[in-house]
Design an enzyme around this catalytic site. Structure first.
Site, mmCIF file in Angstrom:
data_model
loop_
_atom_site.group_PDB
_atom_site.id
_atom_site.type_symbol
_atom_site.label_atom_id
_atom_site.label_comp_id
_atom_site.label_asym_id
_atom_site.label_seq_id
_atom_site.Cartn_x
_atom_site.Cartn_y
_atom_site.Cartn_z
ATOM 1 N N GLU A 1 -5.147 -17.136 0.162
ATOM 2 C CA GLU A 1 -5.249 -16.734 1.577
ATOM 3 C C GLU A 1 -5.840 -17.838 2.467
ATOM 4 O OE1 GLU A 1 -6.351 -14.643 -0.842
ATOM 5 O OE2 GLU A 1 -5.045 -12.892 -0.671
ATOM 6 N N HIS B 1 -11.670 -2.812 -0.839
ATOM 7 C CA HIS B 1 -10.306 -2.689 -0.329
ATOM 8 C C HIS B 1 -10.191 -1.677 0.802
ATOM 9 C CE1 HIS B 1 -9.491 -4.812 -4.065
ATOM 10 N NE2 HIS B 1 -8.289 -5.087 -3.622
#
Lengths: 337, 462
Positions: free
Chosen positions: B196, B265
């Site tokens: 990322e 998450h």
């Protein structure tokens, strides 16, 4: 040539033609311009006209001048915060760079970026980045854009021996190798990441840092502009040829501290003096010019005077250009759609 | 002309120092770069290097002198062809004329900066004619609407490309990019490694290089790996470059809690990104929002953080069929008109607010529900106009309360609607805890319809 892979196409090693008198004099002038500019910047910093962080490039001039000489118009350049030399080598005006250092309206970023954050789309210079290592994925992205647009250009992405320990550098190496992006990673190894020597911070050889990705790497004497130029020519040909990225580790040295406020106690005076007196890139080229009969003291004095005039003009401009208008506080936050 | 050598500042904060030692003597020849003196600052002893060449004509400040102010002339340098005696005779120590300009003085600060936009009256949102597009609609999911928005923009503009983890061959981890690889090929729909920080930075570089990247984060939780490039590289470079370096890029992906995936998450990022000048932050609710706003985001010349919601991906809504349908960023939507209380929400919570409005209606309370859609810029005008009518505000968000969007709503009310409020603003939000895994605890951690109902009744003192 210390390539790290045998399977890939090897960078071309054709016998380079001898540099001409004109080329050598050009390198001399470019390196001298950077040095005199940086000395003047140091002086203006001392006078309080430049604030904050100011990282001088003195000692490393051969790297950027040799690299730039191998590039073509349209090739993009990106580096970290020790960036004044790169901007001058890219052809940005000394006046605009110095005025940015003094935080004035006439600076390349209208006084809003400062020493570490300057750009010129016109000259394909993409900064000037203050976060160590962050220029590496961005430079890789510029190379991605070159490939996407099929414009035949490459990116030259400079990073230091400190930046090579950032994870994002390897994320970039991986994608650049995977997608064969046209980028040269130039590691300017000046031996010290701020105050931490290479030995204390980095395991292994820096030019081999791409080997697991199949990126060829080469170690170059970055104190000799001709050796830099030769390595740059090979790397440019390799990368422009669609073979993917390449790493050049330039062994170089900065004479000044990491920034203006660094007393540089982590190295001895003897070490600095030895580099300055025995390996200086400008002195070295000067003796070569004399040996070859390409210049004498008088003709170099003319160049010195020209360079000094440019730097003096830059300093005058940078001290007389007004501060940015207060309304500039609120501009350039978003592009108006 | 002889040149003054001045006491230098050797750090960003130094104002004076001790002239510890003269390394050069009067009469010595000096070359640029020679160390001429040593100076002690509060932090260290530093060397002073000469910038100009010549002969050290006269030392004005002897070594050992303490508290020498920055910019005091400490010596005179005779240039080429000048002798030291000429200099001494011609120049009094005090006449410091060499530096033509002085450092900007403290008192010479610019006049007070122009007033921040925040204290001005709320600006009307950008004009929109979106209503007219709803004459002809088709039913589609949020997932399909997002895909269509990308496909339409990619057909229109060759510089638009999509990159991210599993966006191409896998067709998207949540199938949002379904079919794009087949239509646009691997040069424009690019599977990245799990990297990322790297691909966000790479995409920013591509945007600087003239392309229009659409970067998918598999979820926004992983954007924290990349946040330096979103903020330091994408958002700030336009300003730092004096307007040269625009960064037309979209960072998109599901944001907030999905279901039963626990703390790492399940996080809501709107207030994180909305804090940053230089970013636009958008969070759609319906499929029409998703399509119209994503098209606007891709066309926007600025970095846009586009916060989707995994649970909404499968929800269906009416979406205009006209290919010119677009929703300008910065415009809230009144989803349901009402008169008694204003409820603001965004993303999945708009559905929660609408359900609460139904329940409130059963109790005779008329709630106006505003779908914010754009978090930054915030459509303050629409919110304030609503509160002028209802005199009460409930803010609903999934994220944490501290410095959250509800806190911003409260500040907006203080600044722009104080005289219209009949009750303090009430915030409905996710509980101030990391998201638990257990089903019962997760439900307790997230805002529920009844929380909104209770809050609305509280501001109505009922």
């Amino acid at each position: 040539m210390a390539t790290t892979t045998r399977r890939r196409a090897k960078p071309a090693e054709n016998a380079a033609p001898e540099p001409t008198q004109e080329e050598l004099l050009h390198y001399y002038k470019e390196m001298l311009l950077i040095r005199r500019f940086e000395e003047k910047a140091g002086q203006l910093y001392g006078m309080g006209l430049i604030g904050g962080f100011c990282h001088l490039y003195i000692g490393q001039e051969a790297v950027v001048v040799g690299m730039q000489a191998a590039q073509l118009p349209g090739d993009s350049v990106i580096t970290s915060y020790r960036d004044h030399g790169h901007m001058l080598a890219c052809g940005m005006e000394a006046k605009g760079v110095m005025a940015e250092l003094t935080g004035r309206a006439g600076g390349y970023s209208k006084g809003k970026g400062g020493s570490m954050h300057m750009f010129s789309r016109e000259k394909n210079f993409y900064g000037g980045h203050g976060i160590v290592g962050a220029q590496t994925p961005i430079g890789t992205g510029l190379a991605f854009a070159h490939k996407y647009k099929k414009d035949g250009c490459i990116d030259v992405c400079y990073l230091g021996d400190g930046a090579v320990n950032q994870g994002q550098v390897y994320e970039s190496f991986n994608m650049a190798a995977l997608w064969k992006l046209p980028v040269i990673y130039v590691i300017e190894n000046n031996k010290y990441a701020m105050g931490t020597s290479q030995q204390r911070a980095s395991a292994g050889e820096l030019y081999l840092r791409g080997s697991a990705y199949g990126i060829p790497g080469k170690q170059v004497n970055g104190m000799d502009v001709l050796e830099v130029k030769k390595a740059a020519d090979e790397a440019v040909a390799y990368v422009r040829g669609g073979n993917g990225p390449m790493i050049l580790e330039m062994k170089t040295y900065r004479y000044r501290g990491h920034s203006m406020s660094d007393p540089a106690k982590y190295r001895t005076k003897e070490e600095v003096n030895k580099m300055r007196s025995e390996y200086d890139c400008i002195d070295h080229l000067k003796s070569l010019l004399f040996t070859k009969g390409y210049a004498d003291e008088e003709s170099l004095k003319v160049i010195d005077r020209d360079v000094k005039a440019v730097v003096t003009e830059a300093a005058d401009f940078a001290t007389n250009s007004p501060e940015p208008d207060a309304s500039e506080l609120w501009t350039d936050i978003l592009v108006e759609a | 002309m002889p040149i003054d050598i001045l006491m230098p500042a050797l750090s960003p904060t130094m104002t004076e120092g001790k002239l510890a030692k003269w390394v050069k003597k009067e009469g010595d020849t000096i070359k640029a770069g020679d160390v001429i003196a040593e100076i002690e600052t509060d932090k260290a002893t530093m060397e002073v290097e000469a910038v100009d060449e010549g002969t050290l004509a006269k030392i004005l400040v002897p070594e050992g002198t303490e508290n020498v102010a920055v910019n005091t002339a400490i010596a005179l340098l005779a240039g080429e062809g000048e002798s030291a005696s000429d200099v001494s005779a011609a120049k009094a120590p005090a006449a410091a004329e060499a530096p033509k300009a002085e450092a900007p003085k403290e008192e010479a600060k610019p006049a007070a900066a122009p007033a921040a936009p925040a204290v001005k009256a709320p600006v009307a949102p950008p004009p929109s004619d979106e209503d007219r597009f709803f004459k002809n609609t088709q039913t589609m999911t949020v997932r399909e609407a997002l895909r269509d928005a990308m496909a339409e923009e990619m057909r229109k503009d060759g510089s638009v490309f999509v990159m991210g983890e599993e966006v191409a061959e896998y067709q998207g981890a949540y199938k949002v990019t379904q079919g794009l690889l087949q239509e646009f090929g691997p040069d424009r729909v690019i599977d990245t490694p799990i990297t990322e920080h790297g691909f966000a930075g790479l995409a920013v570089g591509a945007a600087f290089g003239g392309l229009r990247p659409v970067v998918e984060f598999m979820t926004f939780n992983f954007s924290m790996q990349a946040i330096d490039h979103i903020i330091n590289s994408a958002a700030k470079t336009l300003y730092m470059s004096g307007g040269q370096m625009g960064c037309p890029i979209v960072f998109r992906g599901p944001n907030g809690a999905a279901a039963r995936v626990a703390a790492q998450h399940s996080q809501e990022y709107s207030s994180w990104y909305a804090h940053i000048p230089g970013l636009k932050v958008v969070s759609p609710y319906s499929a029409a929002d998703a399509k119209g706003l994503l098209k606007a985001a891709i066309r926007d010349p600025n970095p846009v953080v586009f916060l989707e919601n995994e649970i909404l991906y499968g929800h269906s809504f009416e979406v205009p069929t006209d290919p010119d349908f677009i929703i300008p960023i910065g415009r809230a939507k009144i989803e349901r008109a009402g008169t008694d209380v204003t409820i603001t929400a965004f993303s999945l919570q708009v559905g929660m607010a609408l359900a609460a409005a139904d329940k409130l209606a059963e109790q005779g309370i008329s709630a106006e529900v505003i779908n914010l859609r754009s978090i930054r810029p915030l459509d303050v005008h629409t919110i304030v106009e609503s509160v002028k009518k209802t005199n009460r505000l409930v803010s609903v968000e999934e994220g944490w309360p501290f410095a959250g969007i509800g806190a911003e709503m409260s500040a907006v009310m203080m600044e722009h609607a104080f005289d219209y409020l009949d009750a303090p603003v009430v915030r409905v939000h996710g509980k101030d805890v990391p998201m638990p895994y257990a089903a019962n605890l997760e439900k307790l951690a997230l805002p529920q319809v009844d929380d909104v109902v209770t809050a609305a009744k509280a501001v109505l003192y009922r």
